[in-house]
Design a protein around this motif. Structure first.
Motif, short mmCIF file in Angstrom:
data_model
loop_
_atom_site.label_atom_id
_atom_site.label_comp_id
_atom_site.label_asym_id
_atom_site.label_seq_id
_atom_site.Cartn_x
_atom_site.Cartn_y
_atom_site.Cartn_z
N THR A 38 -4.58 34.15 -17.21
CA THR A 38 -5.60 33.25 -17.70
C THR A 38 -4.87 31.96 -16.30
N ALA A 39 -5.75 31.48 -16.09
CA ALA A 39 -5.31 29.87 -15.45
C ALA A 39 -6.65 29.03 -15.02
N TRP A 40 -5.79 27.93 -15.30
CA TRP A 40 -7.24 26.58 -15.66
C TRP A 40 -7.43 25.73 -14.31
N VAL A 41 -8.39 26.04 -12.77
CA VAL A 41 -8.38 25.24 -12.40
C VAL A 41 -9.37 24.52 -12.37
N LEU A 42 -8.44 22.96 -11.95
CA LEU A 42 -9.48 22.09 -11.32
C LEU A 42 -10.87 22.05 -11.27
N SER A 43 -12.05 21.69 -10.91
CA SER A 43 -13.03 22.36 -10.56
C SER A 43 -13.29 21.68 -9.60
N ALA A 44 -13.17 20.65 -8.99
CA ALA A 44 -12.66 20.20 -7.50
C ALA A 44 -11.97 20.43 -6.29
N ASN A 45 -11.15 21.62 -7.10
CA ASN A 45 -10.14 21.60 -6.58
C ASN A 45 -10.35 23.17 -5.31
N ALA A 46 -12.07 22.76 -4.80
CA ALA A 46 -11.99 24.19 -4.11
C ALA A 46 -11.05 24.87 -3.59
N ARG A 47 -9.67 24.87 -2.84
CA ARG A 47 -8.80 25.34 -2.25
C ARG A 47 -8.10 25.73 -3.57
N GLY A 48 -7.85 25.57 -4.48
CA GLY A 48 -7.52 26.21 -5.54
C GLY A 48 -8.42 27.09 -5.67
N ARG A 49 -9.18 27.58 -6.18
CA ARG A 49 -10.55 27.84 -6.77
C ARG A 49 -10.38 28.94 -5.51
N ARG A 50 -10.03 28.91 -4.24
CA ARG A 50 -10.42 29.85 -3.36
C ARG A 50 -9.14 30.88 -3.10
N GLU A 53 -9.95 33.17 -6.74
CA GLU A 53 -10.93 33.60 -6.45
C GLU A 53 -9.79 35.05 -5.12
N SER A 54 -9.41 34.86 -4.18
CA SER A 54 -9.27 36.10 -3.30
C SER A 54 -8.08 36.48 -3.78
N ALA A 55 -7.03 36.15 -5.05
CA ALA A 55 -5.99 37.24 -5.77
C ALA A 55 -7.19 37.94 -7.04
N GLY A 56 -7.63 38.12 -7.04
CA GLY A 56 -8.93 39.29 -8.07
C GLY A 56 -9.36 38.22 -8.99
N PHE A 57 -8.80 37.20 -9.49
CA PHE A 57 -9.20 36.03 -10.45
C PHE A 57 -10.96 36.01 -10.38
N GLU A 58 -11.55 35.68 -11.34
CA GLU A 58 -12.58 34.72 -11.73
C GLU A 58 -13.19 33.62 -12.47
N PRO A 59 -13.91 33.35 -12.42
CA PRO A 59 -13.98 32.19 -13.14
C PRO A 59 -15.23 33.07 -14.63
N ASP A 60 -14.43 32.43 -15.81
CA ASP A 60 -15.31 33.31 -17.21
C ASP A 60 -15.42 32.93 -17.91
N GLY A 61 -16.54 31.25 -17.34
CA GLY A 61 -17.57 30.65 -17.87
C GLY A 61 -16.67 29.11 -18.88
N GLY A 69 -3.31 12.00 -15.93
CA GLY A 69 -2.68 10.67 -15.20
C GLY A 69 -3.89 9.44 -15.69
N GLY A 70 -4.29 9.54 -16.22
CA GLY A 70 -5.19 8.51 -17.18
C GLY A 70 -6.44 8.93 -16.37
N TYR A 71 -6.73 9.96 -16.05
CA TYR A 71 -8.34 10.87 -14.56
C TYR A 71 -8.63 11.66 -16.61
N HIS A 72 -10.24 12.16 -16.89
CA HIS A 72 -10.73 13.05 -17.29
C HIS A 72 -11.22 13.73 -16.32
N LEU A 73 -10.01 15.26 -15.99
CA LEU A 73 -10.66 16.26 -15.04
C LEU A 73 -10.97 17.77 -15.63
N SER A 74 -12.53 17.67 -14.57
CA SER A 74 -12.70 19.07 -15.38
C SER A 74 -11.62 20.72 -15.00
N GLN A 75 -12.02 20.89 -15.52
CA GLN A 75 -11.49 22.22 -15.48
C GLN A 75 -11.70 23.86 -15.80
N LEU A 76 -11.90 24.60 -15.12
CA LEU A 76 -12.52 26.37 -14.89
C LEU A 76 -11.23 27.02 -15.48
#
Length: 105
Positions: A38-50, A53-61, A69-76
């Motif tokens: 598994t790997a956690w990816v920032l929701s807003a990181n479209a490049r990282g998500r791609r 995904e291109s390596a066969g990973f799928e979001p599991d929900g 860094g003092g910011y609340h960031l959403s991860q998938l």
């Protein structure tokens, strides 16, 4: 279940294949009995998500919000079923690329 903590690649190296090489080292360093990565990816990181995904990973929900860094960031959470990965990519790495604890240097 094994977790890939992070792959960071400098923007100047994006698109060069270095991220794929790092991921290949991780896959090779996993023990033969590993079935899920598994790997956690920032929701807003479209490049990282791609990338994952291109390596066969799928979001599991699964999602989480992390304080980074003092910011609340959403991860998938992304999940790779290792039983569906080409066995040649899972070959045990030699001592030159893997430390005694199994972590890639």
């Amino acid at each position: 279940c094994f977790e890939l903590y992070a792959i960071y690649v400098l923007a100047t190296s994006w698109g060069t294949g270095v991220g794929q090489e790092l991921l290949a080292k991780v896959l090779a360093a996993l023990p033969p009995h590993a079935t899920v990565l598994t790997a956690w990816v920032l929701s807003a990181n479209a490049r990282g998500r791609r990338f994952y995904e291109s390596a066969g990973f799928e979001p599991d929900g699964r999602t989480q919000v992390s304080d980074i860094g003092g910011y609340h960031l959403s991860q998938l959470r992304y999940r790779l079923n290792l039983t569906q990965v080409d066995p040649s990519k899972r070959a045990t790495s030699d001592k030159s690329s893997s430390g005694e604890n199994g972590f890639v240097r």
